[in-house]
Motif scaffolding. Structure first.
Motif, PDB file in Angstrom:
ATOM      1  N   VAL A  17      -9.981   7.694   6.551  1.00  0.00           N
ATOM      2  CA  VAL A  17      -9.501   6.316   6.394  1.00  0.00           C
ATOM      3  C   VAL A  17     -10.731   5.416   6.262  1.00  0.00           C
ATOM      4  CG1 VAL A  17      -8.258   4.409   7.506  1.00  0.00           C
ATOM      5  CG2 VAL A  17      -7.426   6.760   7.753  1.00  0.00           C
ATOM      6  N   ILE A  18     -10.778   4.658   5.186  1.00  0.00           N
ATOM      7  CA  ILE A  18     -11.913   3.744   4.988  1.00  0.00           C
ATOM      8  C   ILE A  18     -11.410   2.312   5.124  1.00  0.00           C
ATOM      9  CG2 ILE A  18     -13.677   2.937   3.364  1.00  0.00           C
ATOM     10  CD1 ILE A  18     -13.739   5.714   2.168  1.00  0.00           C
ATOM     11  N   ALA A  19     -12.087   1.562   5.999  1.00  0.00           N
ATOM     12  CA  ALA A  19     -11.691   0.167   6.227  1.00  0.00           C
ATOM     13  C   ALA A  19     -12.876  -0.749   5.971  1.00  0.00           C
ATOM     14  CB  ALA A  19     -11.205  -0.010   7.670  1.00  0.00           C
ATOM     15  N   VAL A  20     -12.607  -1.890   5.370  1.00  0.00           N
ATOM     16  CA  VAL A  20     -13.631  -2.926   5.232  1.00  0.00           C
ATOM     17  C   VAL A  20     -13.187  -4.110   6.088  1.00  0.00           C
ATOM     18  CG1 VAL A  20     -14.907  -4.429   3.668  1.00  0.00           C
ATOM     19  CG2 VAL A  20     -14.191  -2.160   2.897  1.00  0.00           C
ATOM     20  N   ALA A  21     -14.052  -4.487   7.025  1.00  0.00           N
ATOM     21  CA  ALA A  21     -13.730  -5.583   7.937  1.00  0.00           C
ATOM     22  C   ALA A  21     -14.758  -6.698   7.760  1.00  0.00           C
ATOM     23  CB  ALA A  21     -13.753  -5.061   9.374  1.00  0.00           C
TER      24      ALA A  21
ATOM     25  N   LEU B 204      -5.643  -3.408  14.286  1.00  0.00           N
ATOM     26  CA  LEU B 204      -6.141  -2.173  13.674  1.00  0.00           C
ATOM     27  C   LEU B 204      -5.267  -0.937  13.911  1.00  0.00           C
ATOM     28  CD1 LEU B 204     -10.003  -1.660  13.942  1.00  0.00           C
ATOM     29  CD2 LEU B 204      -8.554  -1.178  11.990  1.00  0.00           C
ATOM     30  N   PRO B 205      -4.823  -0.670  15.158  1.00  0.00           N
ATOM     31  CA  PRO B 205      -4.035   0.552  15.353  1.00  0.00           C
ATOM     32  C   PRO B 205      -2.805   0.597  14.447  1.00  0.00           C
ATOM     33  CG  PRO B 205      -4.667  -0.385  17.468  1.00  0.00           C
ATOM     34  CD  PRO B 205      -5.070  -1.379  16.425  1.00  0.00           C
ATOM     35  N   GLU B 206      -2.132  -0.548  14.322  1.00  0.00           N
ATOM     36  CA  GLU B 206      -0.943  -0.618  13.469  1.00  0.00           C
ATOM     37  C   GLU B 206      -1.344  -0.403  11.993  1.00  0.00           C
ATOM     38  OE1 GLU B 206       0.487  -4.643  13.748  1.00  0.00           O
ATOM     39  OE2 GLU B 206       1.224  -4.494  11.692  1.00  0.00           O
TER      40      GLU B 206
ATOM     41  N   ARG C  77      -0.194   2.477   9.349  1.00  0.00           N
ATOM     42  CA  ARG C  77       0.389   2.152   8.053  1.00  0.00           C
ATOM     43  C   ARG C  77      -0.431   2.772   6.925  1.00  0.00           C
ATOM     44  NH1 ARG C  77       0.530  -4.016   8.575  1.00  0.00           N
ATOM     45  NH2 ARG C  77       0.681  -4.019   6.316  1.00  0.00           N
ATOM     46  N   ALA C  78      -1.769   2.755   7.070  1.00  0.00           N
ATOM     47  CA  ALA C  78      -2.634   3.298   6.011  1.00  0.00           C
ATOM     48  C   ALA C  78      -2.413   4.793   5.846  1.00  0.00           C
ATOM     49  CB  ALA C  78      -4.099   3.015   6.337  1.00  0.00           C
ATOM     50  N   SER C  79      -2.149   5.496   6.965  1.00  0.00           N
ATOM     51  CA  SER C  79      -1.931   6.944   6.872  1.00  0.00           C
ATOM     52  C   SER C  79      -0.674   7.252   6.070  1.00  0.00           C
ATOM     53  CB  SER C  79      -1.800   7.569   8.259  1.00  0.00           C
ATOM     54  OG  SER C  79      -2.831   7.116   9.075  1.00  0.00           O
ATOM     55  N   ARG C  80       0.292   6.299   6.097  1.00  0.00           N
ATOM     56  CA  ARG C  80       1.545   6.536   5.374  1.00  0.00           C
ATOM     57  C   ARG C  80       1.504   5.931   3.974  1.00  0.00           C
ATOM     58  NH1 ARG C  80       3.714   4.526  10.386  1.00  0.00           N
ATOM     59  NH2 ARG C  80       4.081   2.542   9.357  1.00  0.00           N
ATOM     60  N   ALA C  81       0.726   4.815   3.810  1.00  0.00           N
ATOM     61  CA  ALA C  81       0.828   4.013   2.584  1.00  0.00           C
ATOM     62  C   ALA C  81       0.151   4.681   1.401  1.00  0.00           C
ATOM     63  CB  ALA C  81       0.195   2.658   2.814  1.00  0.00           C
ATOM     64  N   ALA C  82       0.611   4.278   0.200  1.00  0.00           N
ATOM     65  CA  ALA C  82      -0.039   4.758  -1.011  1.00  0.00           C
ATOM     66  C   ALA C  82      -1.189   3.831  -1.393  1.00  0.00           C
ATOM     67  CB  ALA C  82       0.978   4.831  -2.135  1.00  0.00           C
ATOM     68  N   GLY C  83      -1.044   2.551  -1.134  1.00  0.00           N
ATOM     69  CA  GLY C  83      -2.100   1.589  -1.491  1.00  0.00           C
ATOM     70  C   GLY C  83      -2.789   1.054  -0.245  1.00  0.00           C
TER      71      GLY C  83
END
Ligand code: SF4
Length: 473
Positions: free
Chosen positions: A104-108, A138-140, A144-150
């Motif tokens: 998972v890549i996040a930009v904060a 972030l946890p939420e 969501r990112a693990s499930r989402a396509a975008g």
């Protein structure tokens, strides 16, 4: 403006709650941090939030199940570095995916806030884009990112106080800890993106700050640096409804057992009230050091920058601070080549520097930040002229810094031990004026040890422990 600008990659410290994660699947978290101490603080809190989900820190992108780039938007170069980092992470993500491992890549941070849409367009492999006001979610977002396509994007300014949604346990940060007490800015300087990326000024309540400071002290912090984009604009409302200003807060914090040193950064000249100036004279734990950005010595440029004060106010503040605390070290920020700056304006800056005498400074050439008022101004200063002015200014600032460092040689001062030195048998620490100090001998991390300063080097001071002096005498 936050002062420590420039890429300062930092890795998340092991959060205090990491042990509670033992029952969760082991995951690795890499956080890279650019910019100011506020971002360093935010990175620590993001690590705290993710610890209960089983994320433990790593320094390796190949190992990391989640990578957070906590970004800075103050300089163009800093945001470009984020995009190059994202390019490299794309390859890492692909290689891990080939082995069946998700990343998972996040930009904060502020680049995320200001350029969220551009990030997802230029780097569609980014899973999460979150602004500085939403990292408590972030946890939420990870779920969501693990499930989402975008990509999951959260860059609004939610009405709830993010500090109310953070875990209480703070990671042990060692002898020096940062504590955010204020965020955002209402000043709208012409060159600055902070009011747009961090939102309006917000002050945390004093009870929450004091509780966090107690926790930090209990975890071993001896020096606490209060952070805020406009830290001296802090105006906290107590549960009783009373309004507190920063001087009162500093007085309360100085009473906490274990807290030996206090600092605050970054301040605005307009918010240096009488009580705060007096606090420098009457709170021994408040270190004789103040970072007070002025940006320019020309009233014309200060007006064009929308700073809301003149050079004379700054000079009077410097005098009054020195009356309150004669050994105070003043440091500052400067921007040269703001649109419309003439040679005479620049000379005014040089005269202000000569008159004040700084112990250190951050100085930059003006560079347009998209969306800021100055970015649209037509009367740009040619690059070569900006370069020449910056070199002239920096030569003077360097000379002043060297002079300041040489002037403290010979004094016996308290040094806070922060770790071991570069050479065997050495300890490293910091002086009351934030100079790195190294000395031969042994002392525990967190001890405040009297030392005689022996010599000034380009980036540090060498010292001997004062008790060794008296033993030898
Ligand atoms: S005071 Fe000016 S430079 Fe500092 S954060 Fe606010 S707008 Fe930016």
């Amino acid at each position: 403006m936050s002062s420590l600008i420039g890429p300062v990659p930092a890795v998340a410290q092991a959060p205090a709650g990491a042990s509670t994660a033992a029952a969760k699947p082991a995951r690795k978290l890499l956080i890279r941090t650019w910019g100011c101490q506020m971002n360093v603080y935010d990175s620590g809190r993001m690590a705290d939030i993710l610890a209960p989900l089983g994320y433990a820190p790593t320094e390796s992108a190949e190992e990391a199940d989640m990578v957070i780039l906590n970004t800075c938007h103050i300089r163009e170069k800093a945001s470009e570095k984020v995009f190059s980092d994202l390019g490299r992470l794309r390859e890492t993500k692909k290689a891990r995916a080939a082995e069946g491992r998700q990343t998972v890549i996040a930009v904060a941070g502020c680049v995320a806030q200001a350029e969220g849409a551009e990030i997802t367009a230029r780097a569609p492999w980014v899973d999460i884009v979150l602004g500085p006001q939403t990292y408590h979610r972030l946890p939420e977002m990870v779920a969501r990112a693990s499930r989402a396509a975008g990509a999951v994007i959260e860059t609004d300014f939610p009405a709830e106080d993010k500090f109310d949604h953070l875990p209480e346990a703070r990671a042990s940060q060692g002898p020096v800890a940062f504590l955010t007490i204020q965020e955002g800015c209402d000043k709208f300087c012409s060159f600055c993106v902070v009011p747009y990326t961090r939102g309006a000024e917000f002050s945390r309540g004093p009870e929450a700050i004091i509780a966090e400071a107690r926790q930090l002290a209990a975890g071993g912090a001896r020096e606490i640096a209060l952070l805020g984009q406009n830290v001296n604009a802090w105006a906290g409302e107590a549960q009783s409804g009373a309004k507190w200003r920063l001087a009162r807060l500093l007085r309360e914090l100085a009473e906490i057992p274990g807290v030996a040193r206090l600092r605050y950064t970054t301040s605005h000249p307009r918010d240096m009230d009488d009580d705060l100036i007096a606090a420098h004279g009457d709170i021994p734990a408040l270190m004789p050091y103040l970072h007070l950005p002025v940006q320019s010595g020309s009233d014309r440029v200060l007006a064009a920058m929308n700073r809301g004060h003149k050079a004379d106010l700054y000079l009077r503040l410097a005098d009054r601070l020195r009356e309150a605390r004669p050994d105070i070290a003043l440091t500052s920020d400067f921007i040269v080549g703001h649109p419309g700056e003439t040679a005479a304006d620049f000379e005014a800056t040089m005269r202000l520097v000569e008159r004040v005498g700084f112990a250190g400074a951050y100085s930059f050439k003006y560079s347009a930040r998209p969306g800021t008022p100055a970015a649209g101004q037509p009367n740009a200063v040619p690059e070569a002229e900006k370069d020449a002015r910056l070199q002239t200014l920096q030569a003077l600032l360097r000379e002043q810094q060297d002079r300041f460092n040489r002037a403290v040689v010979g004094r016996v001062v308290d040094v806070l031990i922060t770790g071991t030195g570069r050479h065997p048998g050495q300890v490293a620490g910091r002086s009351p004026w934030l100079q790195p100090v190294h000395a031969t001998g042994a002392a525990p991390v967190g001890a405040v040890v009297p030392m005689q300063l022996r010599a000034a080097h380009p980036n540090s001071l060498s010292a001997t422990m004062a008790h060794q002096e008296s033993a030898a005498a």
